[in-house]
Design an enzyme around this catalytic site. Sequence first.
Site, PDB file in Angstrom:
ATOM      1  N   HIS A 217      -2.324   7.631   6.973  1.00 46.80           N
ATOM      2  CA  HIS A 217      -1.141   8.514   6.501  1.00 46.80           C
ATOM      3  C   HIS A 217      -1.902   9.616   5.769  1.00 46.80           C
ATOM      4  CE1 HIS A 217       2.471   6.543   6.216  1.00 46.80           C
ATOM      5  NE2 HIS A 217       2.063   5.208   5.912  1.00 46.80           N
TER       6      HIS A 217
ATOM      7  N   HIS B 261      -4.283   1.655   7.631  1.00 51.57           N
ATOM      8  CA  HIS B 261      -2.910   2.274   7.630  1.00 51.57           C
ATOM      9  C   HIS B 261      -2.713   3.184   6.568  1.00 51.57           C
ATOM     10  CE1 HIS B 261       1.449   1.309   8.008  1.00 51.57           C
ATOM     11  NE2 HIS B 261       1.625   2.091   6.575  1.00 51.57           N
ATOM     12  N   GLU B 262      -3.416   3.304   5.416  1.00 48.24           N
ATOM     13  CA  GLU B 262      -3.148   4.266   4.332  1.00 48.24           C
ATOM     14  C   GLU B 262      -3.858   5.452   4.606  1.00 48.24           C
ATOM     15  OE1 GLU B 262      -0.607   3.759   2.765  1.00 48.24           O
ATOM     16  OE2 GLU B 262      -0.388   1.741   2.953  1.00 48.24           O
TER      17      GLU B 262
ATOM     18  N   GLN C 174       3.560   9.729   0.838  1.00 47.34           N
ATOM     19  CA  GLN C 174       4.611   9.249   0.909  1.00 47.34           C
ATOM     20  C   GLN C 174       5.618   9.383  -0.331  1.00 47.34           C
ATOM     21  OE1 GLN C 174       2.796   5.326   2.062  1.00 47.34           O
ATOM     22  NE2 GLN C 174       4.618   5.114   3.086  1.00 47.34           N
TER      23      GLN C 174
ATOM     24  N   CYS D  76       6.163  -0.054   7.234  1.00 44.98           N
ATOM     25  CA  CYS D  76       5.757   1.055   6.393  1.00 44.98           C
ATOM     26  C   CYS D  76       7.079   1.561   5.513  1.00 44.98           C
ATOM     27  CB  CYS D  76       5.437   2.496   7.402  1.00 44.98           C
ATOM     28  SG  CYS D  76       4.958   3.729   6.636  1.00 44.98           S
ATOM     29  N   LEU D  77       6.716   1.841   4.304  1.00 43.18           N
ATOM     30  CA  LEU D  77       7.681   2.129   3.440  1.00 43.18           C
ATOM     31  C   LEU D  77       8.298   3.549   3.967  1.00 43.18           C
ATOM     32  CD1 LEU D  77       6.024   1.301  -0.008  1.00 43.18           C
ATOM     33  CD2 LEU D  77       7.955  -0.055   1.126  1.00 43.18           C
TER      34      LEU D  77
ATOM     35  N   GLY E  24       0.838  -1.106   0.083  1.00 43.06           N
ATOM     36  CA  GLY E  24       0.060  -0.043  -0.024  1.00 43.06           C
ATOM     37  C   GLY E  24       0.975   1.333  -0.113  1.00 43.06           C
TER      38      GLY E  24
HETATM   39 NI    NI Z   1       2.790   3.410   5.693  1.00 41.42          NI
END
Ligand code: NI
Length: 180
Positions: free
Chosen positions: A140, A136-137, A51, A94-95, A46
């Site tokens: 963000h 989670h997204e 991001q 998380c990226l 995701g």
């Molecule tokens: Ni993340």
Amino acid sequence: MPVRPIICMPDPRLRLVSKPVAKVDDSVRALMDDMLETMYDAPGVGLAAIQVAEATRVVVIDTAKKDDPPAPMFFVNPEITWASTEKNVHEEGCLSIPDYYEEVERPAKVRVKFLDREGAEKEIEADGLLATCIQHEIDHLNGVLFIDHLSRLKRERAIKKFAKAARRATEDRGEGPEKA
Ligand code: NI
């Protein structure tokens, strides 16, 4: 469809509240394509637009298993309309917080309203990995990171770790004020 650089903690932009998309047009679809490419390249399941440093309410997700064909999903202005009281614990990463994983408890099922790639209104019910991922997204988009769901001790330890890593990287580039 270029891969874009992913911003990482402690970049303050990760704390911005992203703005709603007024119209799903070609520029939004181009952003989605870049995000998908960036997510597959990382790789991740995701990615939220912030991001890649775009503070706009766009999310891409693909929770297909490794050997299954890709199944990209696009969410514009996603909103949780219902969450189960039943919870689920999932190990999250998380990226934007590389190489850090912790178990997070969230509602096991959610209903999500959003605009799709063509701008049509949709609502889906999600469970399992997709439910975790979409929550989670959406976090963000509100400037919330998964570490915010951890105990204070764990969160502070994570923040310290990434602040230290960022300082080291700055010093390595010879940009530290100490070396002026
Ligand atoms: Ni993340």
